[in-house]
Scaffold this active site. Structure first.
Site, PDB file in Angstrom:
ATOM      1  N   ASP B 128       0.829  -1.204   0.000  1.00  0.00           N
ATOM      2  CA  ASP B 128       0.000   0.000   0.000  1.00  0.00           C
ATOM      3  C   ASP B 128       0.865   1.257   0.000  1.00  0.00           C
ATOM      4  OD1 ASP B 128      -2.222  -1.516  -0.073  1.00  0.00           O
ATOM      5  OD2 ASP B 128      -2.754  -1.267   2.051  1.00  0.00           O
ATOM      6  N   CYS B 129       1.973   1.201   0.741  1.00  0.00           N
ATOM      7  CA  CYS B 129       2.832   2.387   0.807  1.00  0.00           C
ATOM      8  C   CYS B 129       3.951   2.390  -0.233  1.00  0.00           C
ATOM      9  CB  CYS B 129       3.383   2.543   2.226  1.00  0.00           C
ATOM     10  SG  CYS B 129       3.892   0.998   2.978  1.00  0.00           S
TER      11      CYS B 129
END
Lengths: 137, 386
Positions: B128-129
């Site tokens: 996600d990051c």
């Protein structure tokens, strides 16, 4: 005996019947291995001559005399000396002492002592040696 | 009268410092007594330029947009370590290219130091990051954030010499060893070598400023396989292995004159590292250490033809440097170095010039390196393969 030569000619020599002359006068057999010859710009022939030692010597003398640059195709050591770091690893395998360290601990290559065994090709950690196959005759 | 490092640094500042190389110092000691030398000479420069496999570089590539958490990293086809934060890596000198075993981490490091572009390929699983999964681009020393050498084991105090008893040539990290004891190779700059001139590491410790690869570097730890329990000669010099150093320095400021990649036939890739260490002549005791000569430094010639490398004989570096030794007491056998004495001399000279030009000041160690340490073997244990 058989020997291989590289023959380099100037443009004026291209017109001469060199090959037939060698066969007729010097009694050598010629096998042309590679040819790069063109009228007006000279060229290079790689040939293998077979005959007696005397015949080969006379053939080379004749070719030299008429102005052809003759090199014998033999093994020769090529050393990229400028990149050498003088570590000395190659001297470990050089029996004829063509490669040695001088008093300043710099590597010194004496080509006249080299027998082109090729052991230094593998021994050099910088891969600065290779074996070529042509020499002036 | 004893001197301190601070006093010597004052002399550097004042332009009155007296610096000589370890070879010059040993020569001077032939005709001048140690008390006078300790008084007159302030610093002795030592150096080595040799293949040191336990070397490598830390690189931070900078972040990609959108970012990637690099989990597989290759530089010019050579795998680099991925188990650090997103765009940090460590490339080891001996890591080999998947495509060409004669090319490795050492070559990548040398290429980066030279200023060449190097291909970076990285893969991440995508998070996600860190959503990016693939990066394929080019880097050089100007594009990356940090690029510094971190070498876990350099500057071996002493090292065994090698020969080969078998009927076949052996290609080793000690070079090409001819069959039937036909040559001997060794790797040291002998009386010029750093840790042979300060055998108990009295002046070299954590934080010691050194010459590394053409720029300033530092000793940051003891090197791996640090061994203080070796037999020593009457001068205190270990007759084998001994101390080692872990060193760090900014690779962006280094020169390919003093960092050089190497490939040893059928062994693999290594890195020549240039190291110079200035040793303060604090007192007569240090002067005595610094006066060491090759005829008083010993090592063992060991047989690489046998698996456990048994010793063949003890030898001095004066004998090894002479060009031949006898192994069976009769036949002379050719000896050859693997480390460049010419380069080591150049480094010792350069370090001396830096000091005289007030560009290099001595440091006092923040902490000493271990005084009791030995090398453990890796032993088989139950459940493993014997």
């Amino acid at each position: 005996m058989k020997k291989r030569y590289a023959l380099r000619f100037s443009p004026t020599l291209v017109e001469q019947p060199i090959v037939s002359k060698l066969v007729r006068i010097y009694d050598v057999d010629i096998n042309i291995l590679n040819a790069d010859v063109a009228s007006g710009r000279g060229g290079k022939l790689i040939v293998e001559l077979s005959g007696s030692q005397e015949a080969l010597e006379e053939s080379v003398a004749y070719l030299n005399e008429i102005g052809i640059i003759v090199s014998e195709m033999v093994k020769e050591l090529i050393f990229l000396e400028d990149a050498c770091i003088d570590c000395g690893a190659c001297t470990a395998v050089c029996s004829p002492k063509a490669l040695s360290l001088d008093e300043e601990a710099r590597l010194f290559f004496d080509a006249s002592l080299c027998v082109v065994c090729g052991l230094c090709v593998q021994a050099c950690p910088l891969r600065l040696f290779s074996v070529s196959d042509e020499r002036g005759a | 009268m004893a001197k301190t490092v601070a006093e010597i640094n004052e002399k550097i500042r004042g332009g009155t410092v007296v610096v000589v190389s370890a070879e010059e110092f040993s020569k001077m000691a032939r005709s001048t007594d140690l008390a006078t030398l300790a008084e007159e000479v302030d610093i002795v420069t030592t150096a080595t330029f040799a293949p040191m496999c336990s070397s490598g570089a830390i690189i931070n590539f900078g972040h990609w947009t959108p970012p990637i958490r690099m989990e597989e990293i290759r530089l010019n086809g050579v795998s680099a370590y991925e188990g650090l934060a997103a765009v940090d890596t460590y490339i080891g000198a001996t890591a080999e290219s998947k495509f060409d075993p004669t090319y490795g981490g050492a070559h990548v490091i040398e290429a980066l130091i030279r200023g060449d572009d190097v291909r970076l390929q990285a893969h991440g699983k995508g998070t996600d990051c860190y959503p990016t999964r693939e990066v394929d681009t080019w880097i050089n020393k100007e594009t990356v954030n940090e690029f510094y050498l971190f070498n876990p084991r350099n500057a071996y105090q002493n090292y065994s010499a090698a020969t080969n008893s078998t009927g076949k040539i052996k290609y080793t990290y000690m070079g090409s060893l001819l069959p039937r004891f036909s040559n001997v190779t060794y790797s040291t700059s002998g009386e010029l070598s750093p840790l042979l001139n300060d055998p108990y590491l009295r002046t070299i410790g954590l934080g010691t400023r050194i010459f590394l690869g053409g720029t300033i570097g530092y000793v940051v730890w003891n090197g791996t396989q640090y061994n203080t329990r070796r037999d020593r000669t009457a001068d205190g010099v270990p007759t084998l292995g001994g101390a080692t150093l872990a060193v760090v320095g900014d690779a962006k400021a280094m020169s390919t004159e003093y960092i050089k990649s190497a490939y040893y036939e059928k062994y693999g890739v290594s890195l020549f590292v240039g190291i110079g260490i200035p040793i303060p002549v604090l007192d007569e005791e240090m002067a005595a250490h610094l006066a060491i000569t090759n005829d008083r430094i010993k090592t063992s010639i060991v047989d690489f033809g046998k698996e456990d490398h048994p010793p063949v004989r003890s030898v001095t570096y004066a004998e090894l440097a002479s060009g031949s030794v006898t192994l069976d007491g009769e036949r002379p056998v050719k000896t050859a170095p693997l480390s460049s004495l010419a380069k080591a001399r150049e480094i010792a000279g350069l370090l001396k010039a830096w000091i005289e030009e007030k560009q290099f000041f001595l440091t006092e160690a923040v902490a000493s390196l271990p005084t009791d340490s030995f090398v453990r073997p890796l032993v088989p244990r139950e459940g493993g393969i014997r």
